[in-house]
Write a protein that holds these residues in place. Structure first.
Motif: not given
Length: 301
Positions: A28-32, A65-78
């Motif tokens: 049923g979905f049309r937006y991703l 496609y109305v939104q996206a999600h980056s693959p960033n792992a959220t760990v910003l160690t050097p």
């Protein structure tokens, strides 16, 4: 309000990207909400072929496609800085090419407790590295809340709507806004109050549920999430975005990293849900979303 879901809803099953998107449409979905990962992250130019393929899938099936999600792992160690910045910038480029107006790029966390001041300094540096690319592409960066259960005690993060607004207004850029994650918000006070606090800065949603103790990405009505609070908050602030599910674990795999199923190596015939079960769950997920929006007279095709 239009109903959307993640392209990753069938990630546990042996179906390719095109088949997965077709199954989502059949429900049923049309937006991703595009999950950026895999071939999208290639260091050579093959990622552009991936963009063309995904655009072709959506066009063929009459989806957007109305939104996206980056693959960033959220760990910003050097040692991860260059990779995290690379993924953020690539995500913005992908969104520009695919006509996606906004992308979720998480703020960082650390392996040890961090103060508000240190967290602000680290994440200001990260996002200001990405904002020139956001300006070039015209794509909005959405930062996201989390829940205390995801981090170590004493670690500062944006847990509430007010904390998100404080940081967004500190960065002070029109292409830097908020996505509210309802699953993360289940342990952080009233969904209604947090959405109200976000106000004009709320541009996207991740809608999912849990047991109030862990980040489980369940479907609404399977945990503690109060959808009436969510809907009243969205309507009271005049929210104009999509009602986007991130319920990726409606049916859990045996080796789910968060809470693996009890093991019995002698026989595993019932260890994992079938594709047919997931197809039924996808239809139910759509039904739940349509019911929520219809009950509040705001469902749009």
């Amino acid at each position: 309000m239009k109903l959307a879901t993640s392209t990753g809803d069938f990630w546990k099953h042996p179906v390719n990207a095109e088949e997965s998107i077709k199954l989502i449409r059949d429900a049923g979905f049309r937006y991703l909400d595009l999950g950026i990962g895999g071939r999208f992250c290639a260091e050579d130019e093959s990622w552009r072929d991936c963009v063309k393929e995904y655009m072709g899938y959506a066009e063929k099936l009459g989806m957007q496609y109305v939104q996206a999600h980056s693959p960033n792992a959220t760990v910003l160690t050097p040692d991860r800085w260059d990779k995290e910045v690379f993924w953020g910038k690539r995500s913005l480029e992908i969104c520009q090419l695919m006509g996606i107006p906004q992308v979720v790029i998480h703020a960082s966390y650390t392996a040890k407790p961090v103060s508000r001041e240190s967290w602000y300094a680290e994440n200001e540096k990260f996002y200001r590295e990405l904002l020139p690319v956001a300006e070039e592409t015209g794509v909005t960066i959405l930062t996201e809340n989390t829940m205390h259960a995801n981090l170590r005690e004493g670690t500062f993060y944006m847990y509430t709507g007010k904390e998100m607004v404080d940081f967004i207004e500190y960065i002070d850029h029109p292409l830097f806004q908020a996505v509210w994650d309802t699953g993360h918000g289940t342990t952080e006070g009233s969904q209604y109050d947090n959405i109200l606090a976000l106000g004009k800065h709320l541009k996207g949603l991740h809608v999912h549920d849990n047991n109030g103790k862990a980040d489980e990405h369940r479907m609404p009505y399977t945990g503690v999430l109060n959808l009436d609070q969510v809907m009243n908050g969205l309507l009271d602030i005049g929210y104009e975005g999509y009602f986007t599910f991130e319920a990726l674990n409606v049916l859990r795999a045996a080796k789910d990293g968060r809470q693996p199923r009890q093991r019995f190596e002698r026989d595993t015939r019932l260890a994992n849900p079938t594709l047919e079960m997931q197809i039924d769950m996808e239809r139910l997920l759509y039904h739940v979303g349509r019911h929520a929006l219809t009950a509040y007279d705001c469902f749009e095709e």
